[in-house]
Design a protein around this motif. Structure first.
Motif, PDB file in Angstrom:
ATOM      1  N   SER A 163       0.830  -1.207   0.000  1.00  0.00           N
ATOM      2  CA  SER A 163       0.000   0.000   0.000  1.00  0.00           C
ATOM      3  C   SER A 163       0.860   1.251   0.000  1.00  0.00           C
ATOM      4  N   GLY A 164       2.037   1.153   0.639  1.00  0.00           N
ATOM      5  CA  GLY A 164       2.922   2.299   0.727  1.00  0.00           C
ATOM      6  C   GLY A 164       3.464   2.761  -0.606  1.00  0.00           C
ATOM      7  N   ILE A 165       3.434   1.882  -1.609  1.00  0.00           N
ATOM      8  CA  ILE A 165       3.913   2.252  -2.940  1.00  0.00           C
ATOM      9  C   ILE A 165       3.013   3.314  -3.550  1.00  0.00           C
ATOM     10  N   LEU A 166       1.717   3.213  -3.255  1.00  0.00           N
ATOM     11  CA  LEU A 166       0.750   4.134  -3.834  1.00  0.00           C
ATOM     12  C   LEU A 166       0.685   5.419  -3.023  1.00  0.00           C
ATOM     13  N   ASN A 167       0.081   6.431  -3.600  1.00  0.00           N
ATOM     14  CA  ASN A 167      -0.069   7.710  -2.903  1.00  0.00           C
ATOM     15  C   ASN A 167      -1.211   7.676  -1.907  1.00  0.00           C
ATOM     16  N   GLY A 168      -1.977   6.608  -1.899  1.00  0.00           N
ATOM     17  CA  GLY A 168      -3.088   6.471  -0.970  1.00  0.00           C
ATOM     18  C   GLY A 168      -3.970   5.311  -1.376  1.00  0.00           C
ATOM     19  N   ILE A 169      -4.800   4.848  -0.432  1.00  0.00           N
ATOM     20  CA  ILE A 169      -5.715   3.740  -0.672  1.00  0.00           C
ATOM     21  C   ILE A 169      -7.144   4.262  -0.600  1.00  0.00           C
ATOM     22  N   ASP A 170      -7.939   3.956  -1.622  1.00  0.00           N
ATOM     23  CA  ASP A 170      -9.334   4.380  -1.615  1.00  0.00           C
ATOM     24  C   ASP A 170     -10.171   3.522  -0.678  1.00  0.00           C
ATOM     25  N   ILE A 171     -10.028   2.198  -0.775  1.00  0.00           N
ATOM     26  CA  ILE A 171     -10.900   1.295  -0.026  1.00  0.00           C
ATOM     27  C   ILE A 171     -10.072   0.172   0.594  1.00  0.00           C
ATOM     28  N   LEU A 172     -10.332  -0.115   1.854  1.00  0.00           N
ATOM     29  CA  LEU A 172      -9.775  -1.291   2.536  1.00  0.00           C
ATOM     30  C   LEU A 172     -10.939  -2.203   2.882  1.00  0.00           C
ATOM     31  N   ILE A 173     -10.842  -3.501   2.550  1.00  0.00           N
ATOM     32  CA  ILE A 173     -11.871  -4.456   2.946  1.00  0.00           C
ATOM     33  C   ILE A 173     -11.221  -5.582   3.746  1.00  0.00           C
ATOM     34  N   GLN A 197      -4.120  -5.637  15.328  1.00  0.00           N
ATOM     35  CA  GLN A 197      -3.251  -5.582  14.151  1.00  0.00           C
ATOM     36  C   GLN A 197      -3.954  -4.913  12.963  1.00  0.00           C
ATOM     37  N   LEU A 198      -5.280  -5.070  12.886  1.00  0.00           N
ATOM     38  CA  LEU A 198      -6.025  -4.394  11.824  1.00  0.00           C
ATOM     39  C   LEU A 198      -6.146  -2.901  12.109  1.00  0.00           C
ATOM     40  N   SER A 199      -6.206  -2.549  13.408  1.00  0.00           N
ATOM     41  CA  SER A 199      -6.207  -1.123  13.765  1.00  0.00           C
ATOM     42  C   SER A 199      -4.925  -0.467  13.282  1.00  0.00           C
ATOM     43  N   HIS A 200      -3.813  -1.155  13.514  1.00  0.00           N
ATOM     44  CA  HIS A 200      -2.516  -0.621  13.078  1.00  0.00           C
ATOM     45  C   HIS A 200      -2.457  -0.526  11.561  1.00  0.00           C
ATOM     46  N   LEU A 201      -2.978  -1.548  10.879  1.00  0.00           N
ATOM     47  CA  LEU A 201      -2.993  -1.522   9.414  1.00  0.00           C
ATOM     48  C   LEU A 201      -3.794  -0.329   8.903  1.00  0.00           C
ATOM     49  N   ALA A 202      -5.016  -0.176   9.440  1.00  0.00           N
ATOM     50  CA  ALA A 202      -5.871   0.924   8.991  1.00  0.00           C
ATOM     51  C   ALA A 202      -5.242   2.277   9.299  1.00  0.00           C
ATOM     52  N   ASN A 203      -4.609   2.385  10.450  1.00  0.00           N
ATOM     53  CA  ASN A 203      -3.990   3.649  10.836  1.00  0.00           C
ATOM     54  C   ASN A 203      -2.757   3.956   9.987  1.00  0.00           C
ATOM     55  N   THR A 204      -2.133   2.921   9.464  1.00  0.00           N
ATOM     56  CA  THR A 204      -0.914   3.104   8.668  1.00  0.00           C
ATOM     57  C   THR A 204      -1.224   3.430   7.212  1.00  0.00           C
ATOM     58  N   ILE A 205      -2.118   2.657   6.596  1.00  0.00           N
ATOM     59  CA  ILE A 205      -2.372   2.866   5.171  1.00  0.00           C
ATOM     60  C   ILE A 205      -3.449   3.921   4.925  1.00  0.00           C
ATOM     61  N   LYS A 206      -4.245   4.249   5.976  1.00  0.00           N
ATOM     62  CA  LYS A 206      -5.211   5.355   5.929  1.00  0.00           C
ATOM     63  C   LYS A 206      -6.139   5.285   4.708  1.00  0.00           C
ATOM     64  N   PRO A 207      -7.002   4.282   4.651  1.00  0.00           N
ATOM     65  CA  PRO A 207      -7.946   4.219   3.526  1.00  0.00           C
ATOM     66  C   PRO A 207      -9.029   5.278   3.672  1.00  0.00           C
ATOM     67  N   ARG A 208      -9.603   5.672   2.578  1.00  0.00           N
ATOM     68  CA  ARG A 208     -10.738   6.608   2.640  1.00  0.00           C
ATOM     69  C   ARG A 208     -11.997   5.891   3.130  1.00  0.00           C
ATOM     70  N   TYR A 209     -12.126   4.618   2.789  1.00  0.00           N
ATOM     71  CA  TYR A 209     -13.241   3.800   3.252  1.00  0.00           C
ATOM     72  C   TYR A 209     -12.689   2.478   3.785  1.00  0.00           C
ATOM     73  N   HIS A 210     -13.251   2.024   4.901  1.00  0.00           N
ATOM     74  CA  HIS A 210     -12.899   0.711   5.443  1.00  0.00           C
ATOM     75  C   HIS A 210     -14.201  -0.056   5.637  1.00  0.00           C
ATOM     76  N   PHE A 211     -14.397  -1.113   4.834  1.00  0.00           N
ATOM     77  CA  PHE A 211     -15.605  -1.928   4.911  1.00  0.00           C
ATOM     78  C   PHE A 211     -15.294  -3.283   5.558  1.00  0.00           C
ATOM     79  N   VAL A 212     -16.190  -3.702   6.455  1.00  0.00           N
ATOM     80  CA  VAL A 212     -16.077  -5.006   7.105  1.00  0.00           C
ATOM     81  C   VAL A 212     -17.449  -5.660   7.117  1.00  0.00           C
ATOM     82  N   SER A 213     -17.503  -6.913   7.548  1.00  0.00           N
ATOM     83  CA  SER A 213     -18.782  -7.591   7.738  1.00  0.00           C
ATOM     84  C   SER A 213     -19.083  -7.680   9.227  1.00  0.00           C
ATOM     85  N   GLY A 214     -20.357  -7.876   9.539  1.00  0.00           N
ATOM     86  CA  GLY A 214     -20.783  -7.941  10.936  1.00  0.00           C
ATOM     87  C   GLY A 214     -22.135  -7.283  11.072  1.00  0.00           C
TER      88      GLY A 214
END
Length: 520
Positions: A139-149, A174-191
């Motif tokens: 993800s760090g290669i890109l300038n940003g992530i639009d969506i994380l699922i 560990q997912l909190s750290h991932l989301a905080n690091t790659i900073k997606p504009r949207y984060h979708f999960v199930s539940g």
């Protein structure tokens, strides 16, 4: 590519309810579409596996290109293991274990399949820290992530908002750290269905303003509670948006909910760092200049210590205060060189600041030489595994972009299941290497770095750096991976050193007079 607004659908867990899924999605697409894609971050296979087989065999059809994650249960893993090129059936694609998918419209989608495992097993429905690190690096290669699922919720995502009226799923730090690091504009999960207030990804007055993140959880398809399980929204890929457009935030935006999780992680890293320095101080007794009798014996027999009788001095190109530059033995090409300590030091982790300064002087000189004379970018790499004396190897590569070269490293990392972490220029990569651990590090023209940890669980290929650079994608000399196959005569080595020294003289930070150039 044009600045196109994409119409996107996201569904929660399907759990085999493909009839409900297809009916609802196709109706919505017919009335409000066409939609560009449908994402399903939840569990797709249910207890009745026959419905999955029906989807695969064409009994159920989706009119929208659909992308799904993998198994969340061991029993479902075999149904994903034999999928070729991700194609489940027409219009349905399995994204894979983890990675970043970029659509032709420029939308970037980061994903990780399954549930978090402790890393002690290779169960295919589980992901590990290694998977998260690789995804973070990709993800760090890109300038940003639009969506994380993700299939699972992150920990602490409800901080700073009112608790919902349902049992909150157990989150994964560990997912909190991932989301905080790659900073997606949207984060979708199930539940259970839940749409959190947007949260900001910067500290007000302390960091440059950036875009916010929207966290959305969707229910199971066709659930009895009739909670929302299909979400539609419009999205312009961030690569087509200006900074001002991205920085716009709703009034109800909250602080980042993962601050406390990151504080705990930082505390653990601080403990590791403190232990590293305490261990490092002891190690310097035997690894740094002026060490013990054991170190002296190693220096006498070492092939790289400059005062050792075994060192091949005819390979030396330039000598600095604490480092020297030499032609690599069994070089890939005649401009393949190494930065080496004059005294016995195992790896970069044990360098003093003045020694590191000498390393950086040589690096700057080599970058300048290769840019101006060879129209090439420079790649440096060091392996601390199975080496007793530090060697930073340097090779010019034709003017590929840094990201193109990184991609080749990531490809080979996937091939060998290696853990990798990207470290941006200016940050201290040594902080992420646990005390006593071996590592491989690659550094690029912009001083970004990729760090590979040498785990005991995965055999690290000793010729990894050479294999990547010799690959068809870069230098296209795969037959020269082994240095033993590249040996040349001493006369040829002396000729190559002389020619390189001539070209390097203009840039040499430790330039000496010709009369002193051959002195010991």
């Amino acid at each position: 590519m044009s600045k196109e607004t994409l119409k996107i659908l996201v569904a929660g867990s399907v759990q085999g309810n493909f009839k409900q899924l297809c009916t609802r999605v196709n109706n919505v697409n017919s009335k409000s579409g066409p939609f560009h894609l449908l994402l399903i971050p939840g569990q797709v296979i249910g207890d009745n596996v026959e419905t999955w087989l029906g989807l695969r065999d064409g009994s159920y059809k989706l009119d929208v290109p659909t992308y799904v994650l993998g198994a969340t249960k061991q029993a479902h893993s075999p149904y994903f293991s034999h999928i070729v090129d991700g194609e489940v059936t027409e219009n349905v694609t399995y994204l894979g274990r983890r990675g970043v998918y970029t659509t032709t419209n420029g939308l970037s989608i980061a994903y990780i399949s399954g549930v978090f495992g402790d890393g002690t097993s290779n169960e295919p429905h589980c992901y590990t820290e290694t998977d998260l690190n690789i995804l973070q690096a990709q993800s760090g290669i890109l300038n940003g992530i639009d969506i994380l699922i993700t299939n699972q919720w992150p920990s602490d995502v409800l901080r700073y908002v009112k608790n919902p009226d349902f049992p909150v799923p157990e989150g994964i730090p560990q997912l909190s750290h991932l989301a905080n690091t790659i900073k997606p504009r949207y984060h979708f999960v199930s539940g259970p269905y839940y749409e959190r207030l947007p949260y900001r990804n910067h500290k007000i007055l302390h960091e440059k303003a950036t875009f916010c993140t929207r966290f959305i959880s969707l229910g199971c398809a066709g659930n009895k509670n009739k909670s929302k399980w299909l979400y539609a929204f419009n999205c312009v890929p961030m690569k087509h948006m200006s900074d001002d457009e991205l920085r716009k935030q709703p009034l109800e935006t909250t602080e980042n909910p993962y601050i406390e999780v990151e504080k705990e992680k930082n505390k653990e890293e601080d403990k590791k760092q403190q232990h590293f320095y305490s261990v490092g101080d002891k190690r310097r007794m035997t690894s740094a200049p002026g060490g013990t009798e054991g170190r002296e014996k190693k220096k006498e027999s070492c092939w790289f210590c400059l005062k050792s009788p075994n060192v091949e001095k005819h390979l030396v190109i330039s000598v600095g205060g604490s480092m020297y530059l030499a032609l690599a033995k069994g070089a890939l090409r005649n401009d393949h060189v190494m930065i080496v300590p004059t005294n016995h030091i195992k790896c970069q982790q044990f360098l003093e600041s003045s020694q590191q300064d000498d390393v950086e002087k040589f690096k700057r000189a080599l970058r300048t030489l290769n840019r101006t004379s060879k129209k090439s970018t420079t790649v440096f790499f060091e392996r601390s595994l199975s080496t007793s004396h530090m060697q930073i190897q340097a090779l010019p590569v034709p003017r590929y972009s840094v990201n193109d070269i990184k991609d080749v490293f990531y490809t080979f990392a996937d091939k060998y299941n290696l853990e990798v972490q990207e470290i941006p220029a200016g940050e201290d990569w040594k902080e992420m290497v646990p005390p006593g651990s071996d590592y491989f590090i690659a550094e690029f023209e912009n001083q970004d770095k990729l760090v590979f940890l040498c785990s005991q669980k995965v055999r690290f290929p000793l010729q990894f750096g050479r294999e990547v650079l010799a690959s068809e994608e870069l230098l296209n000399m795969p037959r020269r991976v082994s240095w033993k196959e590249c040996k040349i005569s001493k006369e040829q080595e002396e000729h190559d050193v002389k020619e390189f020294r001539k070209s390097f003289l203009e840039f040499d930070p430790f330039k000496v007079d010709d009369s002193d150039s051959d002195s010991d």
